[in-house]
Structures are given as C-alpha cells and as structure tokens.
Write a protein that holds these residues in place. Structure first.
Motif, PDB file in Angstrom:
ATOM      1  N   VAL A   1       6.769  -4.459   2.841  1.00 33.88           N
ATOM      2  CA  VAL A   1       5.614  -3.698   3.308  1.00 33.88           C
ATOM      3  C   VAL A   1       4.401  -3.969   2.434  1.00 33.88           C
ATOM      4  O   VAL A   1       3.251  -3.739   2.843  1.00 33.88           O
ATOM      5  CB  VAL A   1       5.952  -2.190   3.320  1.00 33.88           C
ATOM      6  N   ILE A   2       4.623  -4.484   1.220  1.00 34.76           N
ATOM      7  CA  ILE A   2       3.500  -4.802   0.331  1.00 34.76           C
ATOM      8  C   ILE A   2       2.600  -5.860   0.963  1.00 34.76           C
ATOM      9  O   ILE A   2       1.381  -5.832   0.796  1.00 34.76           O
ATOM     10  CB  ILE A   2       4.026  -5.294  -1.035  1.00 34.76           C
ATOM     11  N   MET A   3       3.200  -6.786   1.703  1.00 32.12           N
ATOM     12  CA  MET A   3       2.440  -7.916   2.205  1.00 32.12           C
ATOM     13  C   MET A   3       1.377  -7.516   3.227  1.00 32.12           C
ATOM     14  O   MET A   3       0.203  -7.890   3.079  1.00 32.12           O
ATOM     15  CB  MET A   3       3.385  -8.964   2.785  1.00 32.12           C
ATOM     16  N   PRO A   4       1.711  -6.752   4.290  1.00 37.56           N
ATOM     17  CA  PRO A   4       0.634  -6.363   5.217  1.00 37.56           C
ATOM     18  C   PRO A   4      -0.443  -5.512   4.556  1.00 37.56           C
ATOM     19  O   PRO A   4      -1.624  -5.630   4.897  1.00 37.56           O
ATOM     20  CB  PRO A   4       1.365  -5.578   6.316  1.00 37.56           C
ATOM     21  N   ILE A   5      -0.048  -4.677   3.575  1.00 40.29           N
ATOM     22  CA  ILE A   5      -1.054  -3.873   2.868  1.00 40.29           C
ATOM     23  C   ILE A   5      -1.980  -4.775   2.057  1.00 40.29           C
ATOM     24  O   ILE A   5      -3.202  -4.588   2.042  1.00 40.29           O
ATOM     25  CB  ILE A   5      -0.356  -2.837   1.963  1.00 40.29           C
ATOM     26  N   SER A   6      -1.412  -5.773   1.397  1.00 35.63           N
ATOM     27  CA  SER A   6      -2.214  -6.689   0.594  1.00 35.63           C
ATOM     28  C   SER A   6      -3.175  -7.491   1.461  1.00 35.63           C
ATOM     29  O   SER A   6      -4.341  -7.694   1.100  1.00 35.63           O
ATOM     30  CB  SER A   6      -1.301  -7.644  -0.187  1.00 35.63           C
ATOM     31  N   VAL A   7      -2.693  -7.951   2.613  1.00 37.08           N
ATOM     32  CA  VAL A   7      -3.565  -8.699   3.520  1.00 37.08           C
ATOM     33  C   VAL A   7      -4.683  -7.797   4.045  1.00 37.08           C
ATOM     34  O   VAL A   7      -5.846  -8.222   4.174  1.00 37.08           O
ATOM     35  CB  VAL A   7      -2.755  -9.290   4.684  1.00 37.08           C
ATOM     36  N   ALA A   8      -4.361  -6.541   4.327  1.00 37.27           N
ATOM     37  CA  ALA A   8      -5.378  -5.605   4.801  1.00 37.27           C
ATOM     38  C   ALA A   8      -6.467  -5.398   3.744  1.00 37.27           C
ATOM     39  O   ALA A   8      -7.669  -5.379   4.063  1.00 37.27           O
ATOM     40  CB  ALA A   8      -4.728  -4.260   5.153  1.00 37.27           C
ATOM     41  N   LEU A   9      -6.073  -5.266   2.482  1.00 39.14           N
ATOM     42  CA  LEU A   9      -7.053  -5.133   1.409  1.00 39.14           C
ATOM     43  C   LEU A   9      -7.916  -6.384   1.302  1.00 39.14           C
ATOM     44  O   LEU A   9      -9.130  -6.307   1.082  1.00 39.14           O
ATOM     45  CB  LEU A   9      -6.342  -4.862   0.079  1.00 39.14           C
ATOM     46  N   SER A  10      -7.292  -7.540   1.461  1.00 43.86           N
ATOM     47  CA  SER A  10      -8.031  -8.798   1.378  1.00 43.86           C
ATOM     48  C   SER A  10      -9.082  -8.881   2.479  1.00 43.86           C
ATOM     49  O   SER A  10     -10.246  -9.232   2.233  1.00 43.86           O
ATOM     50  CB  SER A  10      -7.058  -9.978   1.486  1.00 43.86           C
ATOM     51  N   THR A  11      -8.697  -8.565   3.710  1.00 39.91           N
ATOM     52  CA  THR A  11      -9.637  -8.654   4.821  1.00 39.91           C
ATOM     53  C   THR A  11     -10.717  -7.578   4.736  1.00 39.91           C
ATOM     54  O   THR A  11     -11.847  -7.799   5.171  1.00 39.91           O
ATOM     55  CB  THR A  11      -8.892  -8.533   6.162  1.00 39.91           C
ATOM     56  N   PHE A  12     -10.402  -6.425   4.150  1.00 39.87           N
ATOM     57  CA  PHE A  12     -11.397  -5.369   3.965  1.00 39.87           C
ATOM     58  C   PHE A  12     -12.546  -5.872   3.100  1.00 39.87           C
ATOM     59  O   PHE A  12     -13.725  -5.687   3.421  1.00 39.87           O
ATOM     60  CB  PHE A  12     -10.739  -4.143   3.324  1.00 39.87           C
TER      61      PHE A  12
END
Length: 500
Positions: A298-309
């Motif tokens: 679950v860390i991965m989608p959260i990390s990608v979301a932070l990156s795109t933000f």
C-alpha cells in the motif's frame, strides 16, 4: 519532537544549507519537481512497447536524459539573454515575431499544459483510490471529483502565496525522490539476490519484434512525456534569484539526477517483472509493489500519489506564468497580466489555467498530440537561438553554449519528428492542425486593431468587474522595460561549453 528535529537537521541540514548558499533550492526543486511527476509511472510501458526489448528501452531512457540536457543548456542561454518569464513563448515572440509566438501560446494554453495537468491529476486520484478499490478500477466519477478537489486546493495555495507554493514544491520534491528511491532500493536488493536474468545482455536485447526506426522514434516520444518539464524553470525566470548563476546550476544538478533516477527505476522494474508482465500492467508501480513489498504494498500507491501531487503544484505554478506573459505581450486579455495587490500572485492567470484544465475530458487520446507539439516547440525555440546568434551577434550573452549543442539537438529533433510523422501521420498531423487553428484567432483577436467600440467597452467592463472580485492590479513596473534587451552592454560572454 526535539529529537526528531535534531535528526532531521543532521540528515538534511548540510545538504539544504549548501543549496541555500548557492541560492538554488527553489530552482532545483521546481525543475526536478516538474520533471518527475506521473510520467515515470506511465511511460515505461509505452517505451518498452515501441522499443521491443529491455536493453533498447534502457538506452532510450538514458539518451532521453542526454537530449533533455542539451535542450536545457540552450534554454539557459535564452533565459539569461532574453530575461522574460514565459519560456518558449517569450523567446519565440522576441525572435520570430507575434504570429509564431502566438501559435506556441495557443497550443500550450489550450492543449499541452491542460492535458498534461489533467493526466497527472487523474493519475493522482487513481493511485489515492487504488487501496480503497483493491480488486477493481476506481469509479470514473470518484477519480474526476478527487482530481478536481486537488486542482482547486493547489490553485488556492498558488493564489495565496508564492512562498507557500514553493515550500510545497520543496517538500514534495523530496517526497517523490524518496518514493522512487524505495523502488530503486528494492530493485537493487533483488539484483543482489541474483534476480537479474532479464537484464543480462543476452536476454535484454532479445527483441519480441524487430523495431523500425519509426517505432524507436515513438519510444523517444513516450520517454519525452516523462522528461517533459525540463524547460519549465524558464517560465519563471523573472522570479528566480540571480538567474544567470542559478539557471545553469539547477540544470547541472536536476537533469543528471532525473536521468539517473529514471534509469535505475526502470532497471528495478525489470528486475521484478518480465517484459510481458510490465506490458500487461495498468499501474506499473502498483504491480511492482504487489510483487515485492507484500503487506507493505500500500506504500506504493500512496508514494505515487504524493509524487503526482507535487507535479500538479509545479505545473500550475509555471503554466499560470505562461498566461501572465501572454497577456503582457497583448496576445491574451490584459486581465491575465494582473497580480494580487498584496500577495503579488497572478490570480486571474491561475484561475484561467484551472478552468481550462477542468474542461478537459478524456485525455489519453491527446497525450501523443501533446508529445509531438512539445518537441515541435522545443525545436522552433532552439532554432531561434541560432537565428538570434546570426541576427544579433554582438548582443551580450551572460551564458553562451557551444554551437555543437543546439546543432546536435536540432539534428536529433529533425530525425525524431520526421520518423514520428512517417510512423503516425494521423497523430502528428492532428498535432499540427491543433497548432495551426491559432492562425485565424491571431488575426481576429490580436492583429485586428480596429474592432467595434462595443467590443472594447465589453472587455473594459468585464476587466473592471474581475479586478474588483480578485483584488488585482497591473504590476507597478515591468523589469523588462527597465532593462530592455537591446540596451544591454556588449561584453565578452561567459561560456558553458566553450566559445562558439
């Protein structure tokens, strides 16, 4: 809290103090933050599909970074020779005149930046909602609503304070590098365990199909979507402290760093997934996390979301400055050249950018058009550098790159667009048509100076109402008018890559 603060200062303090002494924290984070967005999580599939093998795909990623570095050096010269915010648009307008500049502005404001921002915003919402809908795709309306909320929030931030927007950019630049760092570290652990069969030369260069030159060109266009943003620091040249020194320094740091990170990220992907698995995945980073991180995936989608933000914030910051520059040149309504009387932020330009983005519907069919128009704009701008050298040879240039740099870039540019046009004539043709639709708009809206009085009265009334609503005024002075380019002294130029 004091212990955490102490650890933070020990780990990050020396790095940021050194960067602040060079005054490049904001230029570095803005440049890196704009480049690293959703592209690295979308483009690997397209690059591999068109290149036909793992080995050639990795070569495309490395060469893509090298080409971005050549273009960045050319833009560094243009940025300090023509010290206007607005990037490609400002340089082309200064060199080739209003019509060519307006065509770049037209395609950028209507297609390039709104579409790219919409893609990043939808990627953000998809990855945020992925843990909520683990067994299916998130509902379309939910992703649209969340991406809209994200855009509106970041628009409010950018309208409120330039300092707050840049602080968000600083924080999320570190966050997205940390996300990619996690992928890279896990991939390197896999390689150390001996899981690198797919990366050996014998296997990596096994082609599923022999790619044509046109397919390789399309692979470069796919990679260019991930590298897009390398020129965005030029959109805020007037807001960068000491741009003559900090523009090239930010380039020297950000472009090699991004290329290194992208290449290692793809190596990590290939250490965990076969080419067939990567091509069948709808979310490469999520598939990577599910295979290697187990319960922590679950860390991965959260990390990608932070990156795109962070990517959305950077694109909003720079695209609004493009509208601001276009209005200042008289190619867009004068309201967009106004700033808040207290915060000094271009609120009308920001709101205009956000409204256009929210009107974008299905974006996937437009990504190829965007990549083609992007490269077309880069080539025209760098060709303008050579023309400007010939037109004004005695103009003072604080940075002057070797002629081999723009010539090499233009040779690659001509080959890339030529083979892309041959391979995908419809896609590239539509890109050209989109740009050329701005010709009648230019002659009706800009060149035609004797419009009926009722039109001018309506524009004046609407501008007055909008000023009262947004509390905006024209800037007190224009720094470009104080130090016009033609009046710069003729001095011997410094060089980045030797004398031309």
């Amino acid at each position: 809290l004091p212990v955490l603060a102490l650890l933070r200062n020990i780990i990050f303090g020396s790095i940021f103090i050194a960067l602040k002494r060079c005054l490049i924290v904001i230029p570095f984070s803005l440049s890196t933050g704009n480049i690293i967005g959703s592209g690295i999580f979308i483009s690997p599939k397209g690059v591999l599909e068109h290149s036909g093998s793992v080995g050639l795909a990795l070569i495309v990623w490395v060469l893509g970074g090298c080409i971005a570095a050549l273009g960045s050096l050319c833009y560094a010269e243009l940025g300090v020779t023509i010290p206007k915010s607005g990037g490609d648009y400002s340089y082309v307008t200064e060199i080739f005149g209003g019509l060519v500049g307006f065509l770049l502005l037209w395609s950028a404001v209507l297609i390039m930046y709104p579409t790219t921002l919409a893609v990043i915003a939808l990627t953000f919402s998809n990855y945020v909602l992925q843990p909520v809908f683990p067994d299916c795709l998130p509902p379309y309306m939910a992703t649209r609503l969340l991406s809209t909320v994200c855009l509106l929030f970041l628009t409010w931030v950018n309208c409120s304070s330039v300092r707050l927007a840049t602080r968000i950019q600083d924080v999320f630049t570190v966050g997205k590098l940390a996300a990619l760092g996690l992928i890279i570290v896990v991939g390197l652990v896999q390689i150390c365990k001996g899981n690198y069969e797919g990366l050996t030369p014998q296997v990596a260069f096994e082609f599923s199909r022999t790619p044509s030159v046109g397919q390789v060109a399309l692979a470069f266009l796919q990679a260019s979507f991930a590298f897009s943003g390398w020129n965005f620091l030029n959109y805020v040249t007037e807001e960068v402290v000491e741009p003559r020194r900090n523009l090239p320094r930010a380039i020297y740091i950000s472009i090699p760093l991004v290329t290194f990170v992208y290449t290692l990220t793809n190596i990590a992907y290939f250490s965990a997934m076969s080419p067939e698995e990567l091509l069948s995945s709808n979310a490469v980073a999520v598939t990577f996390g599910e295979k290697l991180l187990g319960m922590f995936s679950v860390i991965m989608p959260i990390s990608v979301a932070l990156s795109t933000f962070g990517g959305i914030n950077g694109y909003l910051f720079t695209s609004s400055r493009l509208c601001f520059s276009g209005a200042r040149e008289g190619h867009l309504p004068s309201l967009l050249a106004m700033i808040h009387f207290k915060n000094c932020t271009p609120i009308p330009a920001l709101l205009c950018s956000t409204i256009v983005i929210l009107c974008i519907g299905e974006t996937h069919n437009l990504i190829n058009y965007v990549s083609f128009i992007n490269y077309l704009s880069y080539g025209v701008t760098i060709a303008g550098l050579l023309y400007y050298r010939w037109k004004k040879p005695k103009l003072y240039r604080p940075i002057k790159v070797n002629l081999l740099v723009p010539v090499s870039y233009l040779l690659f540019w001509a080959l890339l667009l030529g083979f892309s046009l041959y391979s995908e004539p419809v896609v590239c043709g539509v890109g050209l048509v989109i740009m050329l639709t701005g010709v009648p708009v230019y002659f009706l809206g800009v060149h035609w100076k004797t419009k009926p009085k009722c039109i001018y009265d309506f524009i004046e009334s609407a501008t007055y109402v909008a000023q009262r609503l947004c509390f905006v005024v024209f800037p007190q002075f224009d720094p470009i008018e104080i130090s016009p380019i033609e009046e710069w002294p003729n001095k011997s130029s410094d060089t980045l890559s030797g004398n031309s």
